[in-house]
Design a protein around this motif. Structure first.
Motif: not given
Length: 285
Positions: A148-151, A179-180, A185-188
């Protein structure tokens, strides 16, 4: 239990947003630069006009530069690369001299001033707000918080046309992969390149094994542009002397070679950038 996770995330500077293309053969080449203060300059590195060339400044970290030891700052970035030789003026000069060059910066890194660097957001919202305006390194995150932070950071920076591309740089460690892959999965859909650290595999890796590793990671990051990678001295993973470029040629024959990146120009400088030249020639052919 939360884990300690060094992180490398790449974002680009001073270029326009561009659409994603399919994950087949391309002429993309990337070179990390500046992390070891060896006085290497952009202009030292050979640039083949037939490739899409990205320099990656290493690193920007949300750690203090005025305390010893350095401490995390919850998303407020500081520069940890050689600014004497790699300044904004140098960025503009290399881009003007070479229209095929773009320049990115890398967030995070493994260490800061010799100390292992980690991801440690106070909260998701505060980290993202600080990171959007400054830039950050990450510590002690569960996969959901990390994603969530990176995305969130990538989403806002792309939406605001601050960056043109984003890359991640995982390697074959179960905790890192957890983690990656949660991030993927959410921000690819907003991550342009996967700079997978294939040089982290054993030095006795064979050509066929490396090709299989590539196929495995392409499955782990399905639909992504997974890059092949090597070190500037060939000292880790499958070396060029033992067949690294043979593996790249095999992938190219199978129309899977998206691109190649090298870690890093600081290492390569004393060796005349021989692997950079070979890699770019292969990609441009």
């Amino acid at each position: 239990m939360k884990s300690h996770l060094p992180m490398i995330l790449l974002i680009s500077l001073l270029v326009l947003l561009s659409p994603l293309a399919g994950a087949d053969n391309s002429n993309y080449f990337a070179e990390y630069i500046g992390s070891q203060f060896t006085d290497v300059k952009f202009s030292d590195v050979p640039i083949n006009s037939g490739v899409d060339f990205h320099f990656i400044l290493s690193f920007a970290a949300d750690y203090t530069t005025t305390t010893s030891p350095a401490s995390p700052t919850n998303g407020n970035f500081n520069v940890y690369w050689d600014t004497d030789d790699l300044s904004a003026d140098h960025v503009n000069a290399i881009k003007q001299a070479n229209p095929n060059v773009k320049v990115a910066l890398s967030l995070g890194g493994d260490t800061v001033s010799g100390t292992t660097a980690f991801f440690k957001p106070s909260t998701v919202d505060s980290w993202v707000l600080n990171a959007v305006s400054s830039l950050t390194i990450l510590i002690k995150a569960d996969p959901t918080t990390f994603a969530n932070c990176i995305g969130g950071l990538i989403t806002i920076l792309k939406k605001n046309n601050v960056i043109s591309f984003a890359s991640i740089a995982p390697y074959a460690n179960s905790d890192v992969q957890q983690h990656y892959q949660a991030l993927w999965a959410n921000y690819g859909n907003i991550i342009d390149y996967v700079n997978f650290q294939f040089y982290a595999y054993s030095s006795d890796t064979t050509v066929d094994q490396l090709v299989n590793y590539f196929n495995d990671q392409s499955s782990n990051y399905a639909g992504g542009k997974v890059l092949m990678s090597l070190t500037g001295d060939g000292g880790r993973g499958l070396s060029p002397a033992n067949g690294f470029f043979d593996a790249c040629r095999k992938l190219k024959e199978e129309e899977k070679l998206v691109g190649i990146f090298v870690w890093d120009a600081d290492i390569s400088k004393s060796r005349g950038f021989q692997y950079e030249t070979t890699a770019q020639n292969l990609l441009a052919s």
